[in-house]
Design a protein around this motif. Structure first.
Motif, short mmCIF file in Angstrom:
data_model
loop_
_atom_site.label_atom_id
_atom_site.label_comp_id
_atom_site.label_asym_id
_atom_site.label_seq_id
_atom_site.Cartn_x
_atom_site.Cartn_y
_atom_site.Cartn_z
N ASN A 71 0.31 -10.54 0.57
CA ASN A 71 -0.70 -10.08 -0.38
C ASN A 71 -1.61 -8.98 0.16
O ASN A 71 -2.22 -8.23 -0.59
CB ASN A 71 -1.57 -11.25 -0.83
CG ASN A 71 -2.20 -11.98 0.35
OD1 ASN A 71 -1.55 -12.79 1.01
ND2 ASN A 71 -3.43 -11.64 0.67
N VAL A 74 -0.77 -3.06 0.36
CA VAL A 74 -0.82 -2.31 -0.91
C VAL A 74 0.54 -1.65 -1.11
O VAL A 74 1.08 -1.01 -0.21
CB VAL A 74 -1.98 -1.28 -0.96
CG1 VAL A 74 -3.31 -1.97 -1.18
CG2 VAL A 74 -2.02 -0.40 0.27
N CYS A 104 0.14 -8.59 -4.31
CA CYS A 104 -0.02 -7.24 -3.72
C CYS A 104 -0.62 -6.29 -4.75
O CYS A 104 -0.12 -6.20 -5.88
CB CYS A 104 1.34 -6.66 -3.32
SG CYS A 104 2.09 -7.42 -1.89
N ALA A 105 -1.67 -5.58 -4.34
CA ALA A 105 -2.24 -4.54 -5.22
C ALA A 105 -1.33 -3.32 -5.17
O ALA A 105 -0.82 -2.97 -4.10
CB ALA A 105 -3.64 -4.18 -4.73
N TYR A 138 -6.97 0.33 -2.01
CA TYR A 138 -7.80 -0.79 -1.52
C TYR A 138 -9.16 -0.82 -2.21
O TYR A 138 -9.73 -1.89 -2.43
CB TYR A 138 -7.97 -0.72 0.00
CG TYR A 138 -6.82 -1.33 0.78
CD1 TYR A 138 -6.56 -2.69 0.72
CD2 TYR A 138 -5.99 -0.55 1.57
CE1 TYR A 138 -5.51 -3.26 1.43
CE2 TYR A 138 -4.94 -1.10 2.28
CZ TYR A 138 -4.70 -2.45 2.22
OH TYR A 138 -3.66 -3.02 2.93
N LYS A 141 -8.79 -2.66 -5.32
CA LYS A 141 -8.62 -4.10 -5.06
C LYS A 141 -9.98 -4.77 -4.89
O LYS A 141 -10.28 -5.78 -5.52
CB LYS A 141 -7.76 -4.29 -3.80
CG LYS A 141 -7.65 -5.72 -3.33
CD LYS A 141 -6.67 -5.82 -2.18
CE LYS A 141 -6.76 -7.18 -1.53
NZ LYS A 141 -5.64 -7.43 -0.61
N ARG A 144 -11.98 -5.18 -7.93
CA ARG A 144 -11.39 -6.15 -8.87
C ARG A 144 -10.81 -5.50 -10.12
O ARG A 144 -10.86 -6.08 -11.20
CB ARG A 144 -12.42 -7.24 -9.23
CG ARG A 144 -12.79 -8.06 -8.03
CD ARG A 144 -13.95 -8.95 -8.28
NE ARG A 144 -15.18 -8.19 -8.44
CZ ARG A 144 -16.39 -8.70 -8.40
NH1 ARG A 144 -16.54 -10.00 -8.22
NH2 ARG A 144 -17.45 -7.96 -8.54
N SER A 146 -7.68 -3.70 -9.66
CA SER A 146 -6.29 -3.35 -9.30
C SER A 146 -5.28 -3.85 -10.31
O SER A 146 -5.48 -4.89 -10.93
CB SER A 146 -5.91 -4.01 -7.98
OG SER A 146 -6.31 -3.25 -6.91
N ARG A 148 -1.89 -5.59 -10.05
CA ARG A 148 -1.15 -6.28 -8.99
C ARG A 148 0.32 -6.42 -9.41
O ARG A 148 0.65 -6.33 -10.59
CB ARG A 148 -1.78 -7.65 -8.69
CG ARG A 148 -3.27 -7.52 -8.37
CD ARG A 148 -3.81 -8.66 -7.58
NE ARG A 148 -3.69 -9.95 -8.22
CZ ARG A 148 -4.00 -11.10 -7.61
NH1 ARG A 148 -4.45 -11.10 -6.37
NH2 ARG A 148 -3.87 -12.24 -8.24
#
Ligand code: GDP
Ligand code: IMO
Ligand code: MG
Length: 422
Positions: A71, A74, A104-105, A138, A141, A144, A146, A148
């Motif tokens: 996770n 990226v 994973c983002a 990142y 991510k 909040r 992103s 995923r």
């Protein structure tokens, strides 16, 4: 006995992590990448044949070994697909070995544009990023917002997220950076086509890690970049946007901290760095040029010339503290073969004990005589010249961490194993 071993860079990246992870994979049933993205370039050489990996764990060339992307990574879907296809052409059954965390983002095309636009705007103060969109991915991510990997399972939900993200990022690109903006439909279609190709590999990585543990299997946890590129412990702001240090092996994969058995730090016998930022032992004259040439110090991802300098024992001591190294692997010893004298930074002037401040630090060096003969490809301690042994022993005593492996060439077999890790 089953072991979980973390392998990571202890300098500014490119220490030879890929080679060592590939070599140690013969002792494990699985390998997990836990942070970074396709900014990484990990080189594996097996019987003279070179493979450069960016996102795939460096155990992928070993048949049957489960390779997991945790996770903390990226994920750029087009880059991952490309990398898989290149290896498939070489006969590697990537799809049956690879498992990708749904958490994973994703690195999206607008992240790359933002990365490049930010660098341009910084002018002289540019970070020298790899231009792969890693920082902006990142940022999303942590903010909040992103998209995923798991979001692609529900196209409607993905559509909403993409719309929100594009509204925001297109506004920034157009009005703040005066750059081109992105078309919703094109990204939507391209991403879902990639999802069809890659989603079959989605998995619950923490659960897989736990299952390996229950079966008594050993795992490797592969870091990218290096300790001083860590977003918290590195030479901020000249760092990457993830935690590259040992704790990240847990947060970036779902491994419980009590289950880390060994932390192996990979270090070059000298120091290199790509991009901007402090580098106390940097050599800018002919000695630096010699290291570039002898060590072929050009980046595996961007092809940029790496900055080179002597071994910095002060920085390495900090790396040993932060990462709680169990042992060290010293790579590229053969690159120092021709030097009359080899220097080690043992302190900084004026009592400075780190290089995080804005004022540059000046190293105080200790000189060691060079061994002046070729150790390229040497695979046993007994065959090393005494002066090479003395160099390794001196570093070991300065750092108070055992050197358990020495690398004398790019190939898997050019390695001296001094103490067992598994
Ligand atoms: P990573 O990012 O840490 O995996 O390292 P890179 O692959 O970016 O850079 C390390 C480079 O050094 C690669 O070209 C390797 O093939 C090469 N290499 C690794 N170990 C040795 C060594 O002991 N001696 C020499 N001469 N080259 C090495
Ligand atoms: P591996 O895994 C060396 C450097 C870049 C730049 C800074 C930020 O092969 O050791 P980024 O694109 O991450 O935002 O760039 O980090 N950098 C690396 N340097 N090796 C790497 O990876 C690197 N990945 C990023 O040059 O200075
Ligand atoms: Mg590299």
């Amino acid at each position: 006995m089953a072991k979980n071993v973390v392998v990571l860079g202890s300098q500014w990246g490119d220490e030879g992590k890929g080679k060592i992870v590939d070599l140690l994979t013969e002792c494990v049933q699985g390998v997990v990448r836990f942070q970074g993205g396709h900014n990484a370039g990990h080189t594996l050489v097996v019987n003279g044949e070179k493979t450069i990996l960016h996102l795939l764990p460096s155990g992928i060339l070993h048949k049957g070994v489960e390779c997991m992307i945790g996770n903390g990574v990226v994920l750029s879907l087009p880059e991952l697909k490309k990398e898989i296809e290149v290896l498939e052409q070489q006969g590697v059954a990537v799809r049956s070995q690879l498992k990708i965390s749904g958490a994973c983002a994703l690195v999206m095309p607008y992240h790359v544009a933002l990365d490049l636009a930010r660098e341009t705007k910084r002018g002289q103060r540019l970070i020298g990023t790899t231009g792969r969109g890693i920082g902006p991915a990142y940022e999303d991510k942590v903010a909040r917002r992103s998209i995923r990997f798991t979001d692609l399972l529900d196209p409607e939900h993905f559509s909403d997220l993409l719309q929100e993200n594009l509204d925001y990022h297109n506004f920034m690109l157009k009005n703040y950076f005066m750059a081109s903006i992105f078309d919703y439909t094109q990204i939507y279609d391209e991403t879902l086509a990639l999802a069809d190709n890659l989603l079959p590999m989605i998995a619950d990585v923490p659960l897989l890690i736990s299952a390996h543990r229950e079966k008594g299997y050993s795992l490797l946890f592969e870091g990218a970049q290096g300790t001083f590129l860590d977003i918290d412990h590195g030479t901020y702001p000249y760092v990457t946007s993830s935690n590259t240090t040992a704790g990240s092996a847990c947060t970036g994969s779902g491994l419980g901290p009590r289950y880390v058995d060994y932390v192996l730090g990979i270090t070059k016998a000298y120091t290199t760095r790509v991009g901007s930022g402090p580098f106390p032992t940097e050599l800018t004259g002919p000695l630096g040029d010699a290291l570039v040439e002898l060590g072929h110090e050009f980046g595996a991802t961007t092809g940029r010339k790496r900055r080179c300098g002597w071994f910095d024992a002060v920085a390495m001591k900090r790396a040993a503290q932060i990462n709680s190294f169990s042992g060290l692997c010293m790579t590229k010893m053969d690159v120092l073969d021709t030097f009359d004298t080899i220097q080690i930074a043992v302190a900084y002037e004026k009592g400075a004990d780190n290089f995080y401040g804005r004022a540059p630090v000046k190293p105080i060096y200790e000189s060691m005589p060079g061994w002046k003969c070729s150790i390229a490809g040497v695979d046993s301690w007994a065959k090393l010249p005494d002066k090479a042994k003395a160099y390794l022993k001196r570093i070991e005593s300065l750092l108070e961490v055992p050197i358990v492996m020495v690398s004398t060439g790019p190939d898997r077999k050019h390695t001296i194993q001094l103490e067992p890790i598994f």
